[in-house]
Enzyme design. Structure first.
Site, mmCIF file in Angstrom:
data_model
loop_
_atom_site.group_PDB
_atom_site.id
_atom_site.type_symbol
_atom_site.label_atom_id
_atom_site.label_comp_id
_atom_site.label_asym_id
_atom_site.label_seq_id
_atom_site.Cartn_x
_atom_site.Cartn_y
_atom_site.Cartn_z
ATOM 1 N N GLY A 128 43.020 -14.771 -94.567
ATOM 2 C CA GLY A 128 44.290 -14.075 -94.397
ATOM 3 C C GLY A 128 45.329 -14.543 -95.408
ATOM 4 C CG HIS B 141 28.845 -8.339 -93.841
ATOM 5 N ND1 HIS B 141 28.895 -8.170 -95.201
ATOM 6 C CD2 HIS B 141 29.546 -9.460 -93.587
ATOM 7 C CE1 HIS B 141 29.597 -9.152 -95.722
ATOM 8 N NE2 HIS B 141 30.004 -9.945 -94.777
ATOM 9 N NE ARG C 27 26.213 -18.330 -83.866
ATOM 10 C CZ ARG C 27 25.095 -17.644 -83.951
ATOM 11 N NH1 ARG C 27 25.109 -16.434 -84.494
ATOM 12 N NH2 ARG C 27 23.968 -18.141 -83.531
ATOM 13 N N GLY D 92 44.617 -17.799 -91.704
ATOM 14 C CA GLY D 92 43.633 -18.801 -92.113
ATOM 15 C C GLY D 92 43.289 -18.639 -93.588
ATOM 16 C CG ASP E 178 47.426 -17.991 -87.209
ATOM 17 O OD1 ASP E 178 47.095 -18.350 -86.062
ATOM 18 O OD2 ASP E 178 46.628 -17.946 -88.163
ATOM 19 N NE ARG F 43 24.370 -11.379 -81.832
ATOM 20 C CZ ARG F 43 23.591 -10.323 -81.817
ATOM 21 N NH1 ARG F 43 23.035 -9.898 -82.914
ATOM 22 N NH2 ARG F 43 23.336 -9.688 -80.688
ATOM 23 C CG ASN G 199 36.060 -13.483 -83.141
ATOM 24 O OD1 ASN G 199 36.937 -14.316 -82.908
ATOM 25 N ND2 ASN G 199 35.185 -13.630 -84.117
HETATM 26 N N1 APR Z 1 46.293 -13.935 -83.279
HETATM 27 C C1 APR Z 1 46.561 -14.287 -84.555
HETATM 28 N N2 APR Z 1 45.815 -15.167 -85.234
HETATM 29 C C2 APR Z 1 44.766 -15.714 -84.609
HETATM 30 C C3 APR Z 1 44.421 -15.390 -83.276
HETATM 31 C C4 APR Z 1 45.247 -14.458 -82.605
HETATM 32 N N3 APR Z 1 45.012 -14.088 -81.341
HETATM 33 N N4 APR Z 1 43.318 -16.100 -82.941
HETATM 34 C C5 APR Z 1 42.991 -16.849 -84.016
HETATM 35 N N5 APR Z 1 43.865 -16.618 -85.017
HETATM 36 C C6 APR Z 1 43.919 -17.225 -86.348
HETATM 37 C C7 APR Z 1 43.572 -18.699 -86.355
HETATM 38 O O1 APR Z 1 44.654 -19.488 -85.870
HETATM 39 C C8 APR Z 1 43.273 -18.923 -87.830
HETATM 40 O O2 APR Z 1 44.432 -19.303 -88.562
HETATM 41 O O3 APR Z 1 42.963 -16.644 -87.210
HETATM 42 C C9 APR Z 1 42.818 -17.529 -88.319
HETATM 43 C C10 APR Z 1 41.377 -17.505 -88.797
HETATM 44 O O4 APR Z 1 41.324 -18.219 -89.961
HETATM 45 P P1 APR Z 1 40.098 -19.159 -90.395
HETATM 46 O O5 APR Z 1 39.612 -19.895 -89.208
HETATM 47 O O6 APR Z 1 40.532 -19.896 -91.614
HETATM 48 O O7 APR Z 1 38.957 -18.112 -90.730
HETATM 49 P P2 APR Z 1 38.685 -17.341 -92.108
HETATM 50 O O8 APR Z 1 37.769 -18.141 -92.950
HETATM 51 O O9 APR Z 1 39.958 -16.875 -92.696
HETATM 52 O O10 APR Z 1 37.869 -16.081 -91.572
HETATM 53 C C11 APR Z 1 38.505 -15.122 -90.781
HETATM 54 O O11 APR Z 1 36.861 -13.458 -91.018
HETATM 55 O O12 APR Z 1 34.870 -13.966 -92.007
HETATM 56 C C12 APR Z 1 35.480 -13.454 -90.856
HETATM 57 O O13 APR Z 1 34.799 -13.545 -88.635
HETATM 58 C C13 APR Z 1 35.147 -14.364 -89.708
HETATM 59 O O14 APR Z 1 36.628 -15.100 -88.006
HETATM 60 C C14 APR Z 1 36.408 -15.098 -89.388
HETATM 61 C C15 APR Z 1 37.490 -14.279 -90.080
#
Ligand code: APR
Length: 310
Positions: free
Chosen positions: A15, A178, A85, A12, A34, A91, A98
């Site tokens: 990442g 945090h 969220r 995402g 992903d 929460r 997660n």
């Molecule tokens: N395996 C691999 N990837 C996954 C899985 C999984 N089981 N479940 C979800 N994902 C991927 C989603 O498909 C998405 O591409 O994780 C990614 C999360 O990316 P975003 O939604 O863009 O979130 P982001 O803003 O990058 O934040 C990531 O960090 O700030 C923390 O907890 C917050 O969940 C958030 C994380």
């Protein structure tokens, strides 16, 4: 010597940004992972990054995948996978969703990269780091969470702006959780070696601390849809670089405590030495009564979230 390998789980915003930073810094080859449903976008992002390599002149290869075989023998694995969220989600719901993600990701990492050091970003980060520690069975020094590097960076950015002094010369120091439960140690914070308390009034310093505490929310409000990712990704990569290059950096990490600071069996933000072995040392400082009380609040907040884990 073989090239190092960094896998980033969750392609995402955070990442993908972390993967690009890792490639630009040539920390090693980068694998962006992903879920199968997101395989094409993940491949597309990785290919797009690799196509920047000739322009920027980095030799790190970037691969996108949903197959964990591609992550085999990673030196460092960064976990940003998960959901944010959403309106209507409690929460506790978020914790359990997660947690499931951490469980599935942990199994794959343990299977393919049993010697990796893992850095977790997914929120609530203390409890998610604990979950990854339990699920992988890795030693505690190789499962680390990120929050303090980001909180410190936010604090330093605000101080640099306030004083019109280079960010390079500002040093901040935070303990604990945090955001809301962050425990800033302003007496350990400096501009070019000069204590900040000599340069900024107590009232103004407290305002900057408060802005730091809600720094994540400030970004969420401005973006309107989503949360911070540039600075979080930069924080992850600073930690990854310390480990990959065995830099022996003194950085705040979410580390597993077994008696340090009077806590046992929880992950909490503390000053650490980061090198090839991950968390090589936890620095224990003498705290004032009010600092210790604030850290107790942080530790209790972590325990409250852990109580929701299944
Ligand atoms: N395996 C691999 N990837 C996954 C899985 C999984 N089981 N479940 C979800 N994902 C991927 C989603 O498909 C998405 O591409 O994780 C990614 C999360 O990316 P975003 O939604 O863009 O979130 P982001 O803003 O990058 O934040 C990531 O960090 O700030 C923390 O907890 C917050 O969940 C958030 C994380």
């Amino acid at each position: 010597l073989k090239r190092k390998k960094i896998s980033v789980i969750g392609a995402g915003f955070t990442g993908a940004t972390a993967a690009f930073l890792a490639a630009q810094k040539e920390l090693g080859d980068v694998v962006l992972v992903d879920i199968p449903d997101a395989e094409n976008p993940t491949k597309g992002k990785a290919l797009d990054m690799w196509e920047a390599a000739p322009v920027q002149g980095f030799d790190s290869y970037v691969k996108g995948t949903s197959n964990y075989e591609d992550t085999a023998d990673s030196d460092v694995v960064i976990i940003t996978a998960g959901v944010a969220r959403k309106p209507g989600m409690s929460r506790d719901d978020l914790v359990q969703i997660n947690q499931k993600v951490m469980k599935s990701v942990s199994g794959q990492i343990a299977k393919y990269s049993p010697n990796a050091t893992i850095i977790v970003l997914t929120n609530p980060v203390d409890a998610m780091t604990y979950t990854v520690y339990k699920e992988t069975g890795f030693p505690k020094n190789r499962v680390i969470g990120q929050s303090g590097v980001l909180d410190t960076a936010r604090f330093c950015a605000f101080v640099a702006e306030e004083l019109n002094i280079s960010v390079k010369d500002i040093r901040g120091f935070v303990l604990g959780g945090h955001g809301d439960t962050m425990v800033p140690l302003t007496r350990y914070s400096y501009a070019g070696g000069i204590p900040l308390e000599k340069l900024i009034s107590p009232e103004r310093l407290e305002e900057i601390v408060q802005r730091t505490r809600v720094g994540g929310g400030e970004i969420v409000n401005l973006l309107g849809n989503g949360s911070a990712y540039y600075a979080p990704a930069a924080a992850l990569i600073e930690m990854a670089e310390a480990i990959i290059k065995d830099q022996k950096r003194v950085l705040p990490s979410i580390a597993y405590l077994e008696g340090e600071y009077g806590y046992d069996g929880i992950y909490l933000g503390v000053p650490t030495l980061l090198g090839a072995e991950g968390v090589e040392k936890i620095f224990e400082l003498d705290l004032t009564d009010s600092e210790k009380a604030a850290l107790d609040v942080s530790a209790q907040a972590v325990r409250d979230v852990m109580a929701v884990l299944e």
